[in-house]
Design a protein around this motif. Structure first.
Motif, short mmCIF file in Angstrom:
data_model
loop_
_atom_site.label_atom_id
_atom_site.label_comp_id
_atom_site.label_asym_id
_atom_site.label_seq_id
_atom_site.Cartn_x
_atom_site.Cartn_y
_atom_site.Cartn_z
N ALA A 205 -4.27 -55.41 -21.93
CA ALA A 205 -2.88 -55.48 -21.34
C ALA A 205 -3.04 -54.83 -19.98
O ALA A 205 -3.94 -53.91 -19.67
CB ALA A 205 -2.06 -54.44 -21.94
N SER A 206 -2.51 -55.49 -19.01
CA SER A 206 -2.50 -55.30 -17.51
C SER A 206 -1.27 -55.35 -16.95
O SER A 206 -0.13 -55.63 -17.46
CB SER A 206 -3.43 -56.24 -16.78
OG SER A 206 -2.96 -57.38 -16.81
N GLY A 207 -1.07 -54.45 -15.69
CA GLY A 207 0.10 -54.02 -15.09
C GLY A 207 0.50 -52.69 -14.77
O GLY A 207 -0.41 -51.78 -15.28
N SER A 208 1.79 -52.48 -14.46
CA SER A 208 2.16 -51.07 -14.13
C SER A 208 2.74 -50.57 -15.50
O SER A 208 3.66 -50.35 -15.58
CB SER A 208 3.12 -51.23 -13.29
OG SER A 208 2.86 -51.89 -11.91
N ILE A 209 1.59 -50.31 -16.52
CA ILE A 209 1.92 -49.90 -17.72
C ILE A 209 1.89 -48.32 -17.78
O ILE A 209 0.94 -47.92 -17.22
CB ILE A 209 0.82 -50.33 -18.64
CG1 ILE A 209 1.06 -51.95 -18.71
CG2 ILE A 209 1.15 -49.84 -20.19
CD1 ILE A 209 -0.14 -52.53 -19.69
N SER A 210 2.92 -47.81 -18.23
CA SER A 210 2.92 -46.40 -18.42
C SER A 210 2.52 -45.75 -19.90
O SER A 210 1.94 -44.91 -20.03
CB SER A 210 4.60 -46.05 -18.24
OG SER A 210 4.65 -44.41 -18.72
N ARG A 211 2.92 -46.62 -20.82
CA ARG A 211 2.59 -46.31 -22.20
C ARG A 211 2.65 -47.57 -22.77
O ARG A 211 3.51 -48.28 -23.06
CB ARG A 211 3.49 -45.14 -22.77
CG ARG A 211 3.39 -45.00 -24.14
CD ARG A 211 4.41 -43.85 -24.74
NE ARG A 211 4.07 -43.73 -26.22
CZ ARG A 211 3.49 -42.85 -27.02
NH1 ARG A 211 2.77 -42.09 -25.97
NH2 ARG A 211 3.48 -42.95 -28.13
N ILE A 212 1.62 -47.60 -24.07
CA ILE A 212 1.52 -48.45 -25.17
C ILE A 212 1.84 -47.96 -26.40
O ILE A 212 1.19 -46.99 -26.79
CB ILE A 212 0.38 -49.45 -25.07
CG1 ILE A 212 0.11 -50.03 -23.81
CG2 ILE A 212 0.46 -50.48 -26.03
CD1 ILE A 212 -1.01 -50.97 -23.46
#
Length: 123
Positions: free
Chosen positions: A24-31
């Motif tokens: 997963a990529s991008g402006s991810i804060s939490r998965i």
């Protein structure tokens, strides 16, 4: 923009193994939860396995003992190790993630799918 990119599919003989990866990529804060699903033509997409952010796993009955899901939270990546593959495991495998991302203005929580990777098991 959030993306899930799968890799590792292919053609394998019955009894063989494959390892799928999904980053997963991008402006991810939490998965939160991540999972793998699969779909064959004319059938509904079905759960293969899922894993929580803490590492708790869940498997479809037909995959227990043959498949293993894992994740690397530092890399935002989930894996699916598939062993003792059968022809009936042939399908398109999709990665799924429940995640929170930052749009530049606020945080959103949403559910994302990868583009799918073909797994073909020959008899």
């Amino acid at each position: 923009q959030v993306q899930l990119v799968e890799s590792g599919g292919g053609l394998v003989q019955a009894g063989g193994s494959l390892r799928l990866s999904c980053a997963a990529s991008g402006s991810i804060s939490r998965i939160n939860d991540m999972g793998w699903y699969r779909q064959t033509p004319g059938k509904q997409r079905e759960l293969v396995a899922s894993i929580t952010s803490g590492g708790s796993t869940n498997y479809a009955d037909s995959m227990k003992g043959r498949f293993a899901i894992s994740r690397d939270n530092a890399k935002n990546t989930v894996y699916l190790q598939m062993n003792s593959l059968k022809p009936e495991d042939t399908a398109v495998y999709y990665c799924n993630a429940d995640l929170t991302y930052y749009s530049g203005i606020r945080y959103y929580r949403d559910n994302y799918w990868g583009q799918g990777t073909q797994v073909t098991v020959s008899a």
